[in-house]
Write an enzyme that holds these catalytic residues in place. Structure first.
Site, short mmCIF file in Angstrom:
data_model
loop_
_atom_site.label_atom_id
_atom_site.label_comp_id
_atom_site.label_asym_id
_atom_site.label_seq_id
_atom_site.Cartn_x
_atom_site.Cartn_y
_atom_site.Cartn_z
CB ALA A 135 -0.93 0.00 1.21
NE ARG A 147 13.35 6.34 0.69
CZ ARG A 147 14.19 5.42 1.16
NH1 ARG A 147 15.49 5.53 0.97
NH2 ARG A 147 13.73 4.37 1.81
N GLY A 189 5.45 -6.25 -0.98
CA GLY A 189 5.32 -6.15 -2.44
C GLY A 189 6.54 -5.55 -3.10
NE ARG A 229 5.77 -4.36 -38.69
CZ ARG A 229 4.96 -3.76 -39.56
NH1 ARG A 229 5.43 -3.29 -40.71
NH2 ARG A 229 3.69 -3.64 -39.29
CE1 TYR A 243 6.42 -3.99 -44.59
CE2 TYR A 243 5.09 -3.42 -46.50
CZ TYR A 243 5.19 -3.87 -45.20
OH TYR A 243 4.07 -4.23 -44.50
CG ASN A 271 17.83 -13.10 -55.78
OD1 ASN A 271 17.68 -11.96 -55.33
ND2 ASN A 271 19.00 -13.67 -55.86
CB ALA A 296 18.81 -3.94 -53.65
CE1 TYR A 350 -4.32 0.27 -45.05
CE2 TYR A 350 -2.83 2.16 -45.03
CZ TYR A 350 -4.01 1.56 -44.63
OH TYR A 350 -4.88 2.22 -43.81
C1 UD1 Z 1 9.91 -2.25 7.63
C2 UD1 Z 1 10.06 -2.88 9.00
C3 UD1 Z 1 11.54 -2.94 9.37
C4 UD1 Z 1 12.30 -3.71 8.31
C5 UD1 Z 1 12.07 -3.12 6.94
C6 UD1 Z 1 12.64 -4.02 5.89
C7 UD1 Z 1 8.07 -2.25 10.27
C8 UD1 Z 1 7.52 -1.35 11.27
N1 UD1 Z 1 9.35 -2.07 9.96
O1 UD1 Z 1 10.35 -0.93 7.72
O2 UD1 Z 1 11.71 -3.57 10.61
O3 UD1 Z 1 13.69 -3.69 8.60
O4 UD1 Z 1 10.66 -2.99 6.66
O5 UD1 Z 1 12.58 -3.41 4.63
O6 UD1 Z 1 7.39 -3.11 9.77
N2 UD1 Z 1 3.14 -0.80 3.91
C9 UD1 Z 1 1.76 -0.83 3.79
N3 UD1 Z 1 1.02 -0.04 4.58
C10 UD1 Z 1 1.56 0.78 5.50
C11 UD1 Z 1 2.95 0.80 5.63
C12 UD1 Z 1 3.71 0.01 4.83
O7 UD1 Z 1 1.24 -1.56 2.95
O8 UD1 Z 1 0.79 1.45 6.20
C13 UD1 Z 1 3.95 -1.67 3.06
C14 UD1 Z 1 4.85 -0.87 2.11
O9 UD1 Z 1 4.20 -0.65 0.89
C15 UD1 Z 1 6.03 -1.81 1.96
C16 UD1 Z 1 6.09 -2.55 3.28
O10 UD1 Z 1 4.82 -2.42 3.86
O11 UD1 Z 1 5.84 -2.75 0.93
C17 UD1 Z 1 7.15 -2.01 4.22
O12 UD1 Z 1 6.88 -0.67 4.53
P1 UD1 Z 1 8.02 0.40 4.70
O13 UD1 Z 1 7.41 1.70 5.01
O14 UD1 Z 1 8.97 0.33 3.59
O15 UD1 Z 1 8.69 -0.17 6.06
P2 UD1 Z 1 10.08 0.22 6.64
O16 UD1 Z 1 9.98 1.49 7.37
O17 UD1 Z 1 11.11 0.13 5.57
#
Ligand code: UD1
Ligand code: CA
Length: 459
Positions: A10, A15, A104, A336, A369, A380, A383, A390
Site C-alpha cells: 500500500a 523515493r 510487495g 515483424r 519491404y 531472389n 534490393a 496497403y
Molecule cells: C519495515 C520494518 C523494518 C524492516 C524493513 C525491511 C516495520 C515497522 N518495519 O520498515 O523492521 O527492517 O521494513 O525493509 O514493519 N506498507 C503498507 N502499509 C503501511 C505501511 C507500509 O502496505 O501502512 C507496506 C509498504 O508498501 C512496503 C512494506 O509495507 O511494501 C514495508 O513498509 P516500509 O514503510 O517500507 O517499512 P520500513 O519502514 O522500511
C-alpha cells in the site's frame, strides 16, 4: 503447501519519484508485485491477500489476469503502518492455516527460501519464523534484539533505537511466518506509541515472546533475496543482480554468453546446445533458440523461435516470428509479427518483413519491404523491392511463386501474383498477375540526348 500469504503493497514509494505505484516498477520485464505473486505460486501457496493503497486501482488492474492462485485485494485507505496494513486482511484469514507475510517491494525471494521459513514455523507452530540477515550497514532497518541466551526478543525500528541498538547489524527483512489466530490477537494489541506514530507489525515479535512463544530467525541463501526497492537506483542494481543470475544459469546449461554483464532477459529463454549470444541482446516474452543458433550483438528478440544453426547478425529486431534452421538474418533486419523464414532462407540489411512466408532457400538481401506476402522457394528479391500491400484502406496479398527473380527497385502492387520462374526487370511496377516463366518489365525506354549541355552558374 497449505499457507496463506499477506503481501503488503500500500505504500507510496515517494523515493521512486514516479507516478507509477512502486510495486508496478519492473525487474526483468515483470512488475515487482507480480514477482512476489509468482514466488508465492512457486512455493505452492493457494491464497494471497494483497494490501493495496497508493495506486490501488492500477495495482489491482495489473494483476487482473492472475489465474495461477487466488488473489484477494484489501484496501488500506491511510498508511498507518505495517501492523495496520496486516490488520486490514485479518477478516479474510483462516485461523487454522499459517500466514506468511511478504512485502510487495521485495521481489526476488526464492521460493525455496520461503518454503524453508514456513517449515521452520511448522516445526514450532506456536512460534514465529522470522527472516533476518546481517548487514554491514544496517542503517534504516529494524534491528533484531536478542537476550543473553541469544534468543530473539524483539525488533526495534531504526528511529526508535538507542545508540547501542543501532550498532546491531542483524536486521529484520520484514518476512515472517506465524500462526494466524495468534496473529489476530497480537495485531489487536498494537499501539502507535513510537517515533513514527505508526502501528508497527514488528511489535508482535516482543508480544509473542512475552506470551512464551519462541521466535526463530532464519537467513536467506543470498542477500539479494531480501532486498527491497525504495529508489530507482536500487531497482537498477537489483535488475543487474538478477540478470547476472539468469545469465549464469544459462551459461551453466552450456550457452555461451559473450558478456553476462550485457545480457537482458525479460521473459523466458529456452536454449538448446551450442548457442552463442553476443553482447547487448534483449530477449522478451518466450524465445526459443535451437542448437547452434547464434545471436549477434545488439539484437532484440521477442516471442520468437530461432532454428538450428541459424545466424542472427547484429542489430536485428525480431518479433513474433519463426526462423527455421540454417537461415541468416541481418545485420539490421526487422522481422515483424507473423514472419516465417523457411529453411536456409536469407534476409539482409534494412529489410522489413511482416506477416509473410519466405520459402526455403529464398533471399531478400537488401533494403526491402515485404508485407502480407507468400514467397515460394529459391526466390531472389532484389534490393529495394517493395510490396505495396496497403491501398489506404485495406491490406492485400502478394504471391511470389518458386524460382522467381524480382529485379531491384521493383514495386509489387497487391493483390498480385508473380508466377513460377518469372523474371521481373529492375525498376518494374507490377500491377497485374504474371504468368509462369515470363519476363515482366515496365521500365520507360531509355533516352539519350547528345546535344544537351549542362547549365553553368552565372557570374
Ligand atoms: C519495515 C520494518 C523494518 C524492516 C524493513 C525491511 C516495520 C515497522 N518495519 O520498515 O523492521 O527492517 O521494513 O525493509 O514493519 N506498507 C503498507 N502499509 C503501511 C505501511 C507500509 O502496505 O501502512 C507496506 C509498504 O508498501 C512496503 C512494506 O509495507 O511494501 C514495508 O513498509 P516500509 O514503510 O517500507 O517499512 P520500513 O519502514 O522500511
Ligand atoms: Ca522499506
Amino acid at each position: 503447501m497449505d499457507i496463506q500469504v499477506i503481501i503488503l503493497a500500500a505504500g507510496k514509494g515517494s523515493r521512486m519519484k514516479s507516478r507509477l505505484p512502486k510495486v508496478l516498477h519492473q525487474i526483468a520485464g515483470k512488475s515487482l508485485v507480480q514477482h512476489v505473486v509468482d514466488n508465492c505460486h512457486s512455493m505452492g501457496a493457494n491464497h494471497c491477500h494483497l494490501v493495496v493503497g497508493h495506486g490501488a486501482e492500477q495495482v489491482k488492474q495489473s494483476l487482473e489476469k492472475e489465474k495461477k492462485l487466488k488473489l484477494s485485494f484489501v484496501e488500506q485507505m491511510e498508511q498507518l503502518g505495517t501492523g495496520h496494513a496486516v490488520k486490514m486482511t485479518l477478516d479474510g484469514l483462516k485461523d487454522d492455516t499459517p500466514t506468511l507475510i511478504l512485502y510487495g517491494d521485495v521481489p526476488l525471494t526464492h521460493h525455496d527460501t520461503l518454503s524453508q521459513l514456513v517449515e521452520i514455523h511448522q516445526d514450532d507452530p506456536s512460534g514465529i519464523a522470522l527472516m533476518t540477515c546481517l548487514l554491514d550497514d544496517p542503517a534504516g532497518y529494524g534491528r533484531i534484539t536478542r537476550d543473553d541466551g541469544n534468543q530473539v526478543t524483539g525488533i526495534v525500528e531504526h528511529k526508535d533505537a538507542t545508540e547501542a541498538q543501532k550498532a546491531i547489524n542483524e536486521i529484520n527483512t520484514g518476512i515472517m511466518c506465524c500462526n494466524s489466530s495468534q496473529l489476530k490477537t497480537w495485531i489487536g494489541q498494537l499501539d502507535n506509541n513510537n517515533a513514527q506514530g505508526e502501528f508497527y507489525l514488528t511489535d508482535i515479535i516482543a508480544m509473542a515472546v512475552a506470551d512464551g512463544n519462541k521466535v526463530t530467525a532464519a537467513q536467506p541463501v543470498e542477500l539479494y533475496e531480501v532486498e527491497g526497492i525504495n529508489t530507482l537506483r536500487q531497482l537498477a542494481e537489483l535488475e543487474r543482480i538478477w540478470q547476472l543470475k539468469m545469465a549464469e544459469e544459462l551459461m551453466d546449461g552450456g550457452v555461451t554468453i559473450r558478456d553476462p554483464g550485457r545480457f537482458d532477459l525479460r521473459g523466458s529463454l529456452s536454449c538448446e546446445s551450442d548457442i552463442i549470444i553476443d553482447i547487448n541482446c534483449v530477449f522478451e516474452g518466450q524465445v526459443i533458440l535451437k542448437a547452434g543458433a547464434q545471436i549477434g550483438a545488439n539484437c532484440y528478440l521477442k516471442d520468437c523461435t530461432v532454428g538450428e544453426n541459424a545466424i542472427i547478425k547484429p542489430n536485428s529486431v525480431i518479433e513474433e516470428s519463426v526462423i527455421d534452421e540454417e537461415c541468416s538474418v541481418g545485420p539490421f533486419s526487422r522481422l515483424r509479427p507473423g514472419t516465417h523464414l523457411h529453411r536456409n532462407s536469407h534476409v539482409g540489411n534494412f529489410v522489413e518483413i511482416k506477416k509473410s512466408n519466405l520459402g526455403e532457400g529464398s533471399k531478400a538481401g537488401h533494403l526491402s519491404y515485404i508485407g502480407d506476402c507468400e514467397v515460394g522457394q529459391s526466390v531472389n528479391i532484389g534490393a529495394g523491392t517493395i510490396t505495396c500491400n496497403y491501398d489506404g484502406a485495406n491490406k492485400h496479398k502478394t504471391i511470389i511463386d518458386d524460382g522467381a527473380f524480382i529485379g531491384s527497385d521493383s514495386q509489387l502492387v497487391a493483390p498480385v501474383r508473380v508466377g513460377k520462374n518469372v523474371t521481373v526487370g529492375a525498376g518494374t511496377t507490377v500491377t497485374s498477375d504474371i504468368e509462369d516463366d515470363a519476363l515482366c518489365i515496365s521500365r520507360v525506354k531509355q533516352k539519350q540526348i547528345s546535344t544537351w549541355t549542362r547549365p553553368v552558374r552565372q557570374k
